[in-house]
Write a protein that holds these residues in place. Structure first.
Motif, PDB file in Angstrom:
ATOM      1  N   LYS A   9      43.596  44.290  43.287  1.00 39.76           N
ATOM      2  CA  LYS A   9      44.968  44.606  43.452  1.00 39.76           C
ATOM      3  C   LYS A   9      44.225  45.742  42.255  1.00 39.76           C
ATOM      4  O   LYS A   9      43.158  46.013  41.501  1.00 39.76           O
ATOM      5  CB  LYS A   9      45.893  44.076  42.893  1.00 39.76           C
ATOM      6  CG  LYS A   9      46.265  44.206  41.856  1.00 39.76           C
ATOM      7  CD  LYS A   9      47.592  43.414  41.759  1.00 39.76           C
ATOM      8  CE  LYS A   9      47.741  43.196  39.961  1.00 39.76           C
ATOM      9  NZ  LYS A   9      49.207  43.854  39.518  1.00 39.76           N
ATOM     10  N   MET A  10      45.212  47.241  42.741  1.00 40.58           N
ATOM     11  CA  MET A  10      44.922  48.422  41.736  1.00 40.58           C
ATOM     12  C   MET A  10      45.268  47.969  40.690  1.00 40.58           C
ATOM     13  O   MET A  10      46.450  47.615  40.367  1.00 40.58           O
ATOM     14  CB  MET A  10      45.701  49.179  42.912  1.00 40.58           C
ATOM     15  CG  MET A  10      44.786  49.914  44.272  1.00 40.58           C
ATOM     16  SD  MET A  10      45.698  51.466  44.490  1.00 40.58           S
ATOM     17  CE  MET A  10      46.723  50.886  45.390  1.00 40.58           C
ATOM     18  N   ARG A  11      44.362  48.751  39.495  1.00 43.58           N
ATOM     19  CA  ARG A  11      45.851  48.345  38.230  1.00 43.58           C
ATOM     20  C   ARG A  11      46.248  49.766  37.977  1.00 43.58           C
ATOM     21  O   ARG A  11      45.879  51.635  37.695  1.00 43.58           O
ATOM     22  CB  ARG A  11      44.592  48.733  36.928  1.00 43.58           C
ATOM     23  CG  ARG A  11      43.935  47.339  37.411  1.00 43.58           C
ATOM     24  CD  ARG A  11      42.255  47.084  35.793  1.00 43.58           C
ATOM     25  NE  ARG A  11      41.937  46.375  36.480  1.00 43.58           N
ATOM     26  CZ  ARG A  11      40.994  45.677  35.558  1.00 43.58           C
ATOM     27  NH1 ARG A  11      39.622  47.128  34.719  1.00 43.58           N
ATOM     28  NH2 ARG A  11      39.557  44.932  35.958  1.00 43.58           N
ATOM     29  N   ALA A  12      47.266  49.326  37.703  1.00 46.16           N
ATOM     30  CA  ALA A  12      48.514  51.067  37.368  1.00 46.16           C
ATOM     31  C   ALA A  12      49.014  50.637  36.235  1.00 46.16           C
ATOM     32  O   ALA A  12      49.293  50.289  35.247  1.00 46.16           O
ATOM     33  CB  ALA A  12      49.810  50.422  38.440  1.00 46.16           C
ATOM     34  N   GLU A  19      49.276  55.959  37.294  1.00 50.14           N
ATOM     35  CA  GLU A  19      47.702  56.345  37.335  1.00 50.14           C
ATOM     36  C   GLU A  19      47.564  55.188  37.729  1.00 50.14           C
ATOM     37  O   GLU A  19      47.494  53.633  37.158  1.00 50.14           O
ATOM     38  CB  GLU A  19      47.189  56.810  36.123  1.00 50.14           C
ATOM     39  CG  GLU A  19      47.265  58.478  35.528  1.00 50.14           C
ATOM     40  CD  GLU A  19      46.475  58.996  34.977  1.00 50.14           C
ATOM     41  OE1 GLU A  19      45.163  57.977  33.899  1.00 50.14           O
ATOM     42  OE2 GLU A  19      47.017  60.146  34.421  1.00 50.14           O
ATOM     43  N   TYR A  20      46.716  55.171  39.044  1.00 55.08           N
ATOM     44  CA  TYR A  20      45.680  54.034  39.629  1.00 55.08           C
ATOM     45  C   TYR A  20      44.602  53.693  39.684  1.00 55.08           C
ATOM     46  O   TYR A  20      43.799  55.186  39.557  1.00 55.08           O
ATOM     47  CB  TYR A  20      46.129  53.997  41.324  1.00 55.08           C
ATOM     48  CG  TYR A  20      47.393  53.445  41.373  1.00 55.08           C
ATOM     49  CD1 TYR A  20      47.960  52.135  41.913  1.00 55.08           C
ATOM     50  CD2 TYR A  20      48.582  54.839  41.818  1.00 55.08           C
ATOM     51  CE1 TYR A  20      49.251  51.672  42.122  1.00 55.08           C
ATOM     52  CE2 TYR A  20      50.332  54.068  41.470  1.00 55.08           C
ATOM     53  CZ  TYR A  20      50.695  52.864  42.198  1.00 55.08           C
ATOM     54  OH  TYR A  20      51.282  52.165  42.217  1.00 55.08           O
ATOM     55  N   HIS A  21      43.580  53.209  39.121  1.00 55.58           N
ATOM     56  CA  HIS A  21      42.497  52.581  38.959  1.00 55.58           C
ATOM     57  C   HIS A  21      42.233  51.114  40.171  1.00 55.58           C
ATOM     58  O   HIS A  21      43.245  50.319  40.192  1.00 55.58           O
ATOM     59  CB  HIS A  21      41.993  52.559  38.198  1.00 55.58           C
ATOM     60  CG  HIS A  21      41.751  53.521  37.019  1.00 55.58           C
ATOM     61  ND1 HIS A  21      43.096  54.033  36.903  1.00 55.58           N
ATOM     62  CD2 HIS A  21      40.733  54.085  36.804  1.00 55.58           C
ATOM     63  CE1 HIS A  21      42.587  55.016  35.463  1.00 55.58           C
ATOM     64  NE2 HIS A  21      41.048  55.282  35.670  1.00 55.58           N
ATOM     65  N   LEU A  22      41.359  51.825  41.651  1.00 57.31           N
ATOM     66  CA  LEU A  22      41.511  50.561  42.373  1.00 57.31           C
ATOM     67  C   LEU A  22      39.459  49.640  41.387  1.00 57.31           C
ATOM     68  O   LEU A  22      38.531  50.587  42.045  1.00 57.31           O
ATOM     69  CB  LEU A  22      40.445  51.202  43.584  1.00 57.31           C
ATOM     70  CG  LEU A  22      40.047  50.065  44.772  1.00 57.31           C
ATOM     71  CD1 LEU A  22      40.966  48.836  45.068  1.00 57.31           C
ATOM     72  CD2 LEU A  22      39.514  51.368  45.427  1.00 57.31           C
TER      73      LEU A  22
END
Ligand SMILES: [Zn+2]
Length: 267
Positions: A9-12, A19-22
């Motif tokens: 799951k994306m880190r937000a 800001e989202y990191h996959l």
């Protein structure tokens, strides 16, 4: 850019705009700059349990193999229904885990994502939990010493507030200015049994969350990689754990925890 690996799951991160990191394999892809670009997702036909790494045909509880699903404390039914958490009585799949997780301060909160919902989360999961649900505003209703009490409070309020996110509504454009969460909080606090009122939080700040969405969809159609093994389209935004593509096609990344994926972005 082309990357391959099991996704999580994306880190937000809560910034002016989330800001989202996959996570894919060992890498973290910053997703916000991909908005406006053509993104291709291909499912390579393998799921690895996000806990033990074993291959699993079916993903249970969003990313686990069956054996982990039936034994890990983080897959216990009390995760979905916190009122069932009995670790305060010394009953848990894993008491050490419970000490770090269930027996920690929890918040009962009200969040707006198209409707006002009540929810429960561990203190350290604020504001991640709100972002994962795509809430545009949230307020802390109560702070309880453990998960069970927060769950009991949530159950008491389910009569008056939804406890589910209407994800189709959540993905559409909304401002929700007609709802004042502070007023809703006072209403909710007034509905609580006197024994629960002692936990009502004195923090009355309403958090506001903005998401990186260039164009909101009019109509939403979800797809999953089990059926649609390959998908490509222009990424138009990210909200909650959803990627929003042109034409209102959306995918819930969290449902694909542990899936082996190839991600390609046209430069
Ligand atoms: Zn496993």
């Amino acid at each position: 850019m082309k990357k391959q690996g099991n996704i999580r799951k994306m880190r937000a991160e809560l910034k002016e705009v989330v800001e989202y990191h996959l996570p894919i394999g060992d890498e973290l892809i910053f997703m916000n700059p991909l908005i406006g670009k053509k993104v291709r997702l291909s499912y390579l036909g393998q799921i690895n349990c996000i806990h033990c790494g074993k291959k699993t045909k079916t993903s249970f509880s969003q990313g686990y193999c069956y054996s982990c699903f039936t034994s890990l404390p983080q897959c216990d039914p009390s995760i979905v229904r916190p009122e069932l958490d009995l670790s305060y009585l010394g009953i848990s799949r894993d008491m050490e885990w419970a000490k770090e997780n269930s027996l920690q301060p929890h918040y009962v909160y009200l969040a707006y994502s198209g409707n006002v919902k009540v929810g429960v989360t561990r203190e350290s999961q604020v504001p991640t939990r709100w972002i994962d649900q795509g809430a545009i505003r949230a307020i802390k209703l109560a702070r309880t010493p453990n998960r069970h009490i927060a769950g009991v409070m949530e159950v008491a309020l389910k009569e008056y507030f939804l406890d589910k996110t209407k994800w189709r509504e959540m993905l559409k454009e909304q401002n929700g200015t007609e709802v004042d969460l502070f007023v809703e909080k006072q209403k909710a606090a007034g509905l609580l049994h006197p024994e629960l009122q002692q936990y009502v939080s004195e923090e009355n700040n309403t958090y506001t969350i903005s998401y990186p969405v260039a164009i909101f969809p009019e109509k939403v159609t979800s797809f999953g990689l089990d059926k649609e093994k390959e998908f490509s389209g222009i990424l138009q935004g990210i909200k909650g754990q959803y990627l929003i593509f042109e034409g209102g096609k959306v995918i819930n990344i969290r449902k694909h925890n542990g899936y082996l994926i190839e991600l390609e972005v046209e430069e």
